[in-house]
Every structure is written in structure tokens, then in C-alpha cells.
Design an enzyme around this catalytic site. Structure first.
Site, mmCIF file in Angstrom:
data_model
loop_
_atom_site.group_PDB
_atom_site.id
_atom_site.type_symbol
_atom_site.label_atom_id
_atom_site.label_comp_id
_atom_site.label_asym_id
_atom_site.label_seq_id
_atom_site.Cartn_x
_atom_site.Cartn_y
_atom_site.Cartn_z
ATOM 1 N N CYS A 20 0.786 -1.092 -0.007
ATOM 2 C CA CYS A 20 0.123 -0.032 -0.032
ATOM 3 C C CYS A 20 0.810 1.229 0.013
ATOM 4 C CB CYS A 20 -0.826 -0.029 0.991
ATOM 5 S SG CYS A 20 -0.083 0.132 2.881
ATOM 6 N N CYS A 26 3.118 1.554 3.011
ATOM 7 C CA CYS A 26 4.469 0.967 2.766
ATOM 8 C C CYS A 26 5.494 1.585 1.826
ATOM 9 C CB CYS A 26 4.352 -0.704 2.137
ATOM 10 S SG CYS A 26 3.054 -1.676 2.755
ATOM 11 N N ASP A 80 7.499 23.820 -34.707
ATOM 12 C CA ASP A 80 8.617 24.141 -35.812
ATOM 13 C C ASP A 80 8.124 23.234 -37.090
ATOM 14 O OD1 ASP A 80 11.292 24.830 -36.591
ATOM 15 O OD2 ASP A 80 11.697 22.703 -36.562
ATOM 16 N N ASP A 136 12.467 19.321 -34.001
ATOM 17 C CA ASP A 136 13.435 17.890 -34.025
ATOM 18 C C ASP A 136 14.818 18.648 -34.280
ATOM 19 O OD1 ASP A 136 13.269 19.041 -36.608
ATOM 20 O OD2 ASP A 136 13.510 16.880 -37.308
ATOM 21 N N ASP A 142 16.148 23.754 -32.161
ATOM 22 C CA ASP A 142 15.041 23.958 -31.226
ATOM 23 C C ASP A 142 15.181 23.510 -29.842
ATOM 24 O OD1 ASP A 142 13.405 24.024 -33.497
ATOM 25 O OD2 ASP A 142 13.490 21.967 -33.925
#
Length: 743
Positions: A26, A29, A433, A632, A636
Site C-alpha cells: 500500500c 508501505c 517548428d 526536431d 529547437d
């Protein structure tokens, strides 16, 4: 793909230790184990995942001290290799086998006890027989709860094991007391209720619930196992003139591997000999195989087609693309969302509070309840302890995260961590972009124009010599065109990239500039001889690269980058979600405008330098927007880091992916809205799970305590309380598994 760096709000991941932890059930724990680990000298931070049973520790502690700390907290632990899934699976497999054995014993002995008791079957010596049958159920099948509760008691705390152990022992010992002192527990019918069915049912139902939980949790993590299973089973390596079959883990960088038709490629590499079509759906999502020739890169775990290949290994083991995808998914699944950290803190005080409520309920029934008071007090206390177990609370967030990140991986969407999912849900503005995001990112040089007196072939050869040292998509296009035209190579030196502008170099002893009009103008080049051709190409939608040789205008290259077929649909999806979409590019305004009109974007920023992209992201954030940047290229990376959420398209530069919170491995534009929708669905499911877990306890704890008895005569039997507790966990897990069908 690079190993993921630290997220925007996490410590360094350089020094990290992984542990397999057993015995957690749980949220409380999790809190105990994390506190124990953070108390070890040298630990910077510790994060424990309930679902996988793994702990991650950052810093430079000794593994032995970490294991000792976990054991001192009442749990078991063992070190795991950094990149091994098999170790963790072996630990979970042993735990599952142990759980199954205890469940079988509880079923074989407990079900007869429950049936005899609930059917009110009476025979001589019944109660002692029930006691003997229940004893192994409590001491063997229920031993993990008893041991966990004892460990919690030694450290002066309480957890879910405490609640189950107290409930089980109270029922069993109450039954034993009723067996030996029946007059104290007599009901209106003159018989004493012995409660053995409650003790047996508690253990049986909790174990049964955990058994189904483990199966469901295994389903939630299925995507990660499927990814790991994609690795090649064997590598045919050529060493010392002989071919040897090795495990892929034994392949070294520089080894030559023979790839036969239909086989998976064991490691990332470069084709030395042969031609074939390779199925790269693992990375691209595209079903059409990609032709491979000598010099082309190949990726480990992709499938060779009908031709034989000889491949030189360039990245092996943990450095391959597949290994790093698996690592990224696993780390995302083990990370914690802010809502989960809140749940952990609540669970830390919840269990002690429940113990107080159980004692108060028992005292109330014992002092003011109807006869048999002692039996009713015991019934109320046991029911409260069981109904309040915070299993559902602990599973609410991790099950959703595992299901969501696994589904994302199947769709080619990699989330760095839970925080990325949370930020993705809040995004309201998306900066896109152009090159590689909206367009294919594989531009083609279609026009080479030079001023009178300059050979266009020589112009292209000179520019290509410099551009070969750049990773920009336009540079790759220029280099490909020079190779296709079989132009003689030139030597280039002093190559320097000017992000957002172009590059400078010395080619064949003469200075060369290539890039935007602004860049060349800044370098003092008179652009008048190029203006008319540049304007003509820009009006036709070409990206224009202007060239100067020896400080004088020399020519213009016209480059076309085709739109991705799903770009317009992706933008339309973003707008349907109520998001603002911007096109932000370093390209010329006219080209940017044409692209924006084709895909349906109204807000455009062109000729934007990398620092200006980052500034725009910050400006929008200051205005109250929650900004995602999608790109990409290396240019960027600053904007990806500056935005609230950085999304890198998988085919792009290493720097872009390193700065991103989300990586679109497939490079598909349509995956951008899917990623955001998946984040929305995940946080919605987490909120549903947490709401159910809290509502379940808030409503049922008073019922278990007996507050409805004076009004409606209702009380809650401990057997039903056990069943309800198990059902709550299964409901949360089942709700999370719906995310496996998202997207």
C-alpha cells in the site's frame, strides 16, 4: 536516442542504485521504504514504485546499507542491475509463487471453515475443529501480514499489514476466547459466535485480491515486456575469420555481424556489405520496409528482409536505441506524479487514524451497544480495520502511469516521467517548428542558380563540402544532391554553424557563407545580385539558401520540404482540443506563410532564431499560457527546454531529444495530439481512482463502525469488509487498464 537527462525538477541521475523490494502492499508501505532509504548516508533522493516493487536511489550510498535499511523497516530487498529486466521479473516471479502457495492453503482449509460457519452447521467438537483448521490459515497463509505488522510495531509505526493483522488476530483470538469461554459470547440464540469464518475469510479474500492485483499489474506492464522481448535472440559475429553465435549482450562495438534474411538485427550498426529492406516499424511505426545499402545505419531489434547484410556494430548493450527506449519507459513508469506524492503523505497518517477509529468503535459498542456487547465490539473493530486498508489509494496512481506509459510506447510516444504527463495535460498553446515537425524533414534541392561567371556545379560542390559537417536537414539535402550529381569533393575547414542563420567555412582556400539573407547581410555581403531569384523561389514556396564565395554573392539554392501527410489533420485535432497552434520557424516569412495556410495554422513567426524561439516560449508563459514546444533540430533545443513541455520528433537531433519531456519516436505529426490526449486521459483516470479510493473509505469506515445501526439496524460483517477491500483495489486497477486502449 540518448539516455534521458534529469527532468526539469529532478536531481541528477548520474549515480543511481536499483533495488527490488518485497512485502509492500500500500501507499504507507511506500512511504516507510522511502523514509528508510532517505535516512542512509549519501542518499540524495529515493523513489519507490509500488506497482513494480522497485526502489531507485540517487546518490552514492553503499548498496549493502540500502538493503539493510529496507530490511530494518520490515521489508526485504535485493540489488538490481541497472538495465536488467530479468532480475526484477525473477524477484516478482518468486513472490508470485509464494503468494499462490499461501492462497491455496487458505482456500483448502478456509473455505470449509467459512461454509460450516455461515451455514450454521453444528456437530460435536465443531468449534475446536474450526480452530485447528483456521490456525494454519492465520499462521501460514497470513504470515506476511503478521510479520509486516510486527516489523511496523518494532519501528513504532503502522501500515496496511497492521490493519489486516489486527483484524485477523482479533477475529481468531476472539473465536478462541469464545471456544474456551462461550458464556461471555452468547447471543440471543444461546450460542457463542466463534468468528473463525471471519479470520479465514480475511486472509483468503486479501490473498485472492492480491493474486488478481498481481495479474492485473502484470497486464499493465505488458507493453514494457513486449518492448524488451523485441531484442534479437542471437548475433552471428565474425571474429578471427570465424563466425560465432553470441548473445547480443556479448557483441562489442566494431564487431562485424552477419544478418540473415528474416532475422532481427542484434545491435545498432552500419551496413558494410549487402542490400536489403529492413522493417523499422519498431521506431517509425511505418509498415513499409526501408531499403538499406552499404553505409546506411541500421537499428537493433529491427527485422531484416530478404537480403543478407554484413553490419558493423556501432552501439551495443545499454547504448542501443531499443535499450534506451526500454529504459525511458521504465523510468517513466517508476516516477511519481504530484498527486501520488500527496496520496503517499495522506497514507502515512491514515493508518494510525484508522486504528484510533477502530478502538473508538470497539469501545462504543462495548460500553453502550446491545448484547452481546463484546461480540459486537469485536465485529465493529475488525470491520473498520479491514475496510480502511489503503490498497486502492496506493494503486491509484502507479497503475494508471504504467498503463499510460506502456500504451504510449506502443504508439511511439515516450514520456520521460510522470511530471511530463501532468504538464502535458495542462498545455493550452503548442509551438510547432516547421522542418521535421510539419514537413517531412527530408528536404530536396530542386534549384541551383548561380550569378554569371560562377559554375553552378562548383557552387553546389563547395556548399556541400561545408554542409556535410552539419546535421541540419537542409545540410543533408544539399549533400545528397551533390552526391546524386556526382560532383567532385572539396576540402572544407573552419566550419562553423550559426544557429538560425547558416554556416561559414573555408572551402578550397576560399571563404564561404551559406544561409539566410539576414545572415549574409550581417556578414557584409551585397545581396542585390541574388534578390530577384531568391524572391521568385520564395514566392513558389521554396526554402531559399543564399551563397557567398569570397565575400561576394554567388548563387541561390531552392529547397522543397514536403508536408507530412498527417500534418493538417494533426493541427485540426489540436484546434478541436481548444489549443492554440503557432508555426515558429527560422525559414523565410513567405515559405512559412504558405506552409501555415496549407495545414491550418493562423499564428506564424518566421525567421526566428533559436534564442528567439525560447524567448517566445517564455513570453507566452509569462502571459499565463502553458506552452508545449515541438521540434526536431538542434536549434529547437533551447525552446524545448524553455517551454513547459518539450516534445521532440524522433527523427531529429540528439540535442533536441535530450532537452525534451516527450519524444515522438515515430516522427508522425498526428502523434502530437495523441500524446496530449493520452495525458488528459491518464490524469482523468488518476483523479477517478483517487476519488474512488477516498470516497470508499470516507463512506464505508463509518458504516463499518456501526453508525447506521441505530438508524437502520445495519452493521458490516468482517467477511464483507474483506471482500469490499479486495474489490476496491481491483476496481482501481481495472479502471487504469482502460488506458491500454487509449489513442
Amino acid at each position: 536516442m540518448p539516455a534521458p537527462p534529469a527532468s526539469k525538477d529532478s536531481p541528477s541521475r548520474a549515480a543511481r542504485t536499483r533495488l527490488a523490494v518485497r512485502g509492500m502492499h500500500c501507499a504507507s508501505c511506500v512511504g516507510r521504504v522511502e523514509s528508510a532509504l532517505q535516512g542512509v548516508p549519501g542518499v540524495e533522493r529515493a523513489s519507490v514504485d509500488l506497482l513494480s516493487g522497485e526502489a531507485r536511489v540517487w546518490g552514492a550510498p553503499e548498496p549493502e546499507r540500502l538493503v539493510a535499511a529496507v530490511r530494518e523497516a520490515g521489508y526485504d530487498a535485493a540489488p538490481l542491475a541497472e538495465d536488467e529486466l530479468d532480475d526484477a521479473r525473477a524477484v516478482r516471479s518468486r513472490a508470485a509463487a509464494d503468494l499462490t502457495r499461501r492462497l491455496v492453503v487458505a482456500a483448502l482449509l478456509g473455505i470449509p471453515v467459512i461454509v460450516i460457519s455461515m451455514a450454521h452447521v453444528h456437530f460435536p467438537g465443531r468449534d475446536p475443529a474450526l480452530l485447528l483448521a483456521t490456525l494454519p490459515v492465520v499462521l501460514y497463509s497470513g504470515w506476511p501480514f503478521l510479520a509486516g505488522a510486527a516489523a511496523a510495531l518494532r519501528r513504532g509505526s503502522a501500515d496496511m499489514n497492521t490493519l489486516i493483522a489486527l483484524g485477523t488476530l482479533a477475529a481468531f483470538l476472539g473465536g478462541a476466547a469464545a471456544t474456551f469461554f462461550p458464556e461471555a459470547f452468547q447471543g440471543p440464540d444461546g450460542r457463542a459466535h466463534v468468528y473463525y469464518e471471519a479470520a479465514a475469510a480475511i486472509v483468503l479474500l486479501v490473498l485472492l485480491g492480491r493474486f488478481f492485483e498481481e495479474r492485473a499489474k502484470g497486464s499493465a506492464g505488458e507493453a514494457l515486456r513486449r518492448l524488451a522481448a523485441l531484442a534479437a535472440p542471437v548475433a552471428h559475429v565474425l571474429r578471427d575469420g570465424r563466425e560465432t553465435d553470441l548473445a547480443p549482450a556479448q557483441v562489442r562495438v566494431g564487431d562485424r555481424m552477419r544478418i540473415r534474411p528474416g532475422e532481427r538485427i542484434p545491435a545498432d550498426g552500419r551496413v558494410l556489405e549487402g542490400t536489403s529492406a529492413v522493417d523499422e516499424a519498431l521506431l517509425s511505426g511505418e509498415p513499409i520496409p526501408v531499403e538499406k545499402r552499404p553505409g546506411d545505419p541500421v537499428t537493433g531489434a529491427t527485422v531484416n528482409g530478404t537480403g543478407a547484410l554484413l553490419v558493423e556494430a556501432t552501439r551495443v548493450g545499454r547504448d542501443t536505441a531499443l535499450a534506451q527506449i526500454v529504459r525511458l519507459v521504465r523510468e517513466a513508469q517508476a516516477s511519481k506524479a504530484r498527486v501520488q506524492r500527496l496520496a503517499d503523505r495522506i497514507a502515512a497518517v491514515f493508518v494510525p487514524a484508522v486504528c484510533v477509529v477502530a478502538l473508538a468503535a470497539a469501545a462504543g459498542w462495548a460500553l453502550w451497544g446491545p448484547e452481546p456487547r463484546l461480540a459486537r465490539a469485536l465485529n465493529a473493530a475488525v470491520s473498520v480495520l479491514l475496510i480502511a486498508c489503503p490498497c486502492a489509494l496506493g494503486l491509484a496512481t502507479p497503475t494508471a502511469l504504467v498503463a499510460a506509459t506502456g500504451r504510449g510506447a506502443e504508439l511511439g510516444i515516450l514520456f520521460r516521467d510522470a511530471t511530463a504527463l501532468e504538464r502535458a495535460r495542462r498545455v493550452d498553446t503548442v509551438l510547432l517548428d516547421k522542418t521535421g515537425t510539419i514537413t517531412e524533414g527530408r528536404p530536396e534541392v530542386v534549384v541551383v542558380w548561380s550569378v554569371p561567371g560562377t559554375d553552378p556545379r562548383d557552387l553546389l560542390a563547395r556548399v556541400a563540402a561545408a554542409e556535410r559537417q552539419s546535421e541540419h536537414p537542409l545540410a543533408a539535402a544539399i549533400a545528397r544532391r551533390a552526391e546524386a550529381d556526382r560532383l567532385p569533393p572539396h576540402e572544407a575547414g573552419a566550419v562553423r554553424a550559426h544557429p538560425g542563420g547558416g554556416l561559414s567555412a573555408t572551402v578550397a582556400g576560399t571563404p564561404l557563407l551559406a544561409g539566410t539573407a539576414e545572415f549574409l547581410a550581417e556578414q557584409g555581403v551585397d545581396l542585390a545580385p541574388l534578390q530577384a531569384e531568391a524572391d521568385r523561389l520564395a514566392a513558389a514556396g521554396h526554402t531559399v539558401v543564399l551563397v557567398a564565395i569570397g565575400g561576394k554573392a554567388a548563387g541561390v539554392l531552392g529547397v522543397v520540404d514536403r508536408l507530412k501527410p498527417d500534418a493538417a489533420a494533426a493541427v485540426a485535432s489540436l484546434r478541436r482540443m481548444g489549443l492554440r497552434a503557432w508555426l515558429v520557424t527560422g525559414d523565410q516569412p513567405r515559405v512559412a506563410g504558405i506552409v501555415a495556410r496549407h495545414v491550418g495554422i493562423e499564428e506564424v513567426r518566421a525567421r526566428v532564431r533559436p534564442d528567439a524561439k525560447a524567448d517566445l516560449a517564455r513570453e507566452l508563459k509569462r502571459s499565463g499560457a502553458v506552452v508545449a514546444m515541438v521540434g526536431d533540430g538542434i536549434n529547437d533545443a533551447p525552446a524545448l527546454a524553455a517551454a513547459d513541455l518539450g516534445i521532440a520528433m524522433g527523427g531529429g537531433a540528439e540535442a533536441a531529444r535530450a532537452a525534451a519531456d516527450v519524444t515522438i519516436v515515430t516522427g508522425r505529426a498526428s502523434a502530437i495530439p495523441v500524446a496530449l490526449l493520452l495525458a488528459h486521459a491518464t490524469l482523468r483516470v488518476i483523479r477517478q481512482n483517487l476519488a474512488f479510493a477516498f470516497l470508499y473509505n470516507v463512506l464505508l469506515i463509518p458504516v463499518a463502525a456501526g453508525v447506521l445501526h441505530p438508524l437502520a439496524g445495519w452493521t458490516l460483517n468482517p467477511v464483507l469488509a474483506s471482500a469490499a477491500m479486495a474489490l476496491s483495489s481491483l476496481t482501481v486497477v481495472g479502471n487504469s487498464l482502460r488506458l491500454r486502449r487509449s489513442g
